[in-house]
Design an enzyme around this catalytic site. Structure first.
Site, short mmCIF file in Angstrom:
data_model
loop_
_atom_site.label_atom_id
_atom_site.label_comp_id
_atom_site.label_asym_id
_atom_site.label_seq_id
_atom_site.Cartn_x
_atom_site.Cartn_y
_atom_site.Cartn_z
CE LYS A 259 -16.32 10.60 -7.18
NZ LYS A 259 -16.97 10.15 -8.41
NE ARG A 333 -19.19 0.06 -10.60
CZ ARG A 333 -19.16 0.65 -11.79
NH1 ARG A 333 -18.84 -0.06 -12.86
NH2 ARG A 333 -19.45 1.93 -11.93
#
Length: 478
Positions: A259, A333
């Site tokens: 990020k 996920r």
């Protein structure tokens, strides 16, 4: 914490007024004067205070009569709580009428919640604490035939608030403190004294279960992963069980799909889903809800090291399905995939709800207003919607057409962990749906709701505690 009591005591009286209301039974002369001079109009959350040696009164605006709802009351009485602290009031009271189309118990609960919400702060790491004045007592003067229901409402909302405040405290903790092991430790400390069974599995046991997707995410961190299993057996006469699964990434750097600096600044809150299910379990246990619930958290950090998983890797999962790693920043996920499969096959839950700060795409689509939802069951979605409406935590169901699933079909593996930029929230949810073994399931993406950069109504800056109320209402009424 402020004591909310039934009665007609209190040094300051709070008087309720709708927008444009002609007159009040008490202090009408002052109210008429303020209305005429347009000093006080009765707009929602508008406050006029007169604290003096002779008179102690607060006028509180409820807005348009026909628009009044439980959320209005929460926001309005949050403002009252803040005003009482500002004025250093020791005690206060309000008479609660029967509002048209509102349940009296829910009305009392919303008012009490607003008052209690005003007291939250997270000043643990400030060298100089915020010395806010504490209101000692607030009295609700309720209708005679509603006293029992009103007391039930007060008792219940204290339990729910405890769950919300625990959730906020956990989310607000920096990652240097709240490692996976520390999260597991706090879950045990908070829940076991209330009768919740808490089991924590370390890396070896996680490996034995075959949770390969979860383990892949955790490989880059020196802090070992923890699988936290929390069980509340509230109805021993029933085999029915609800599973709550929370994303527990205690820090998310994005891994090798790293990020930006700005993107990483608040990634200690990427375990807000986990905190939400822990807080919900506290509220459920304190209220002794007669339902069977298991809460599951796959807790780890998503960091970079020589052992970390990489874009292009192919990994397996507890379900046996293989996954192409398109992005290591689509890590939540992967951990949830194994936790969901465990909920469906090991716990054999009848209904599953997962909660996760899953996608930035959800913030783009829905901002910070609605929780995004994906489901394989219209009936279960209806239950969640009803629970969210009662909680004042709106949920918006996103489409799940079969065509979207094509975006997550792998080339060299069964699935891809990212379907690309288009419909990112939907494809992430549908990825999770591949691991619920056809169990009725709802996925809640709280990326836009779990943490706020500004105070918003009764939600503080920082962790919000959403969606503890929704989950609590859902379990209670399931």
């Amino acid at each position: 914490m402020m004591k909310i009591l039934l009665g007609n005591k209190g040094d300051v009286e709070v008087l309720l007024a709708f927008k444009g209301q002609e007159g009040l039974e008490k202090h009408n002369e002052l109210y008429t004067y303020l209305k005429k001079k347009e000093i006080f109009k009765g707009d929602l959350c508008e406050i006029y205070s007169l604290i003096s040696p002779n008179e102690n009164v607060i006028f509180l605006g409820l807005g348009d009569r026909e628009k009044l709802n439980l959320q209005s009351l929460r926001k309005a009485f949050y403002k009252v709580g803040k005003e009482l602290m500002r004025l250093k009031v020791e005690s206060a009271k309000v008479s609660i009428p029967k509002f048209e189309n509102l349940c009296y118990k829910n009305t009392c609960m919303a008012i009490a919640e607003g008052l209690l919400q005003s007291e939250y702060s997270f000043d643990k790491y400030l060298s100089e604490k915020k010395n806010k004045h504490a209101v000692k007592e607030f009295y609700l003067d309720v209708l005679e035939d509603k006293k029992e229901r009103a007391q039930e409402a007060i008792d219940e909302i204290y339990n729910v608030i405890d769950g919300i405040f625990l959730t906020r405290d956990l989310v607000n903790e920096p990652a240097i403190v709240l490692t996976p092991k520390e999260l597991a430790k706090r879950a045990k400390e908070e829940l076991e004294p209330l009768g919740v069974e808490v089991e924590v599995l370390g890396k070896e046991k996680i490996e034995e279960l075959g949770m390969k997707a979860f383990l892949a995410v955790s490989k880059g961190s020196a802090n070992e992963p923890q699988f936290i299993i929390m069980k509340w057996n509230g109805d021993k006469n029933s085999s029915k069980k609800v599973a709550l699964v929370g994303k527990g990434i205690t820090y998310d750097s994005g891994g090798y799909s790293i990020k930006t600096h700005e993107g990483m600044a608040t990634m200690f809150n990427d375990m807000a889903g986990a905190a939400s299910v822990i807080g919900t379990m506290k509220a459920i246990a304190k209220s002794k809800i007669e339902k069977n619930v298991v809460a599951l958290v796959a807790a780890c950090e998503n960091l970079i090291s020589g052992e970390a998983y990489k874009p292009g890797d192919i990994i397996s999962s507890m379900a046996g399905k293989t996954i192409e790693v398109v992005s290591t920043d689509a890590e939540g996920r992967l951990t949830l995939a194994d936790a969901l499969w465990y909920a469906a096959t090991e716990e054999k839950a009848d209904k599953i709800v997962d909660v996760a700060t899953l996608t930035g795409a959800c913030v783009v689509a829905l901002g910070n207003v609605n929780i995004g939802a994906i489901t394989n069951s219209d009936d279960l979605m209806k239950e969640i919607k009803e629970a969210s409406e009662l909680a004042g935590e709106p949920v918006w169901q996103l489409p799940s057409n079969e065509e979207y699933k094509e975006q997550i079909i792998g080339t060299f593996a069964d699935l891809k962990n990212s379907g690309g930029r288009g419909a990112g929230t939907i494809t992430a949810g549908l990825f999770l749906g591949e691991f619920v073994n056809n169990t009725p399931w709802v996925h809640l993406d709280i990326a836009g709701k779990a943490y706020s950069t500004n105070e918003n109504g009764y939600l503080p800056k920082g962790a919000t505690g959403i969606p503890v109320k929704t989950l609590y209402n859902f379990v209670k009424n399931a």
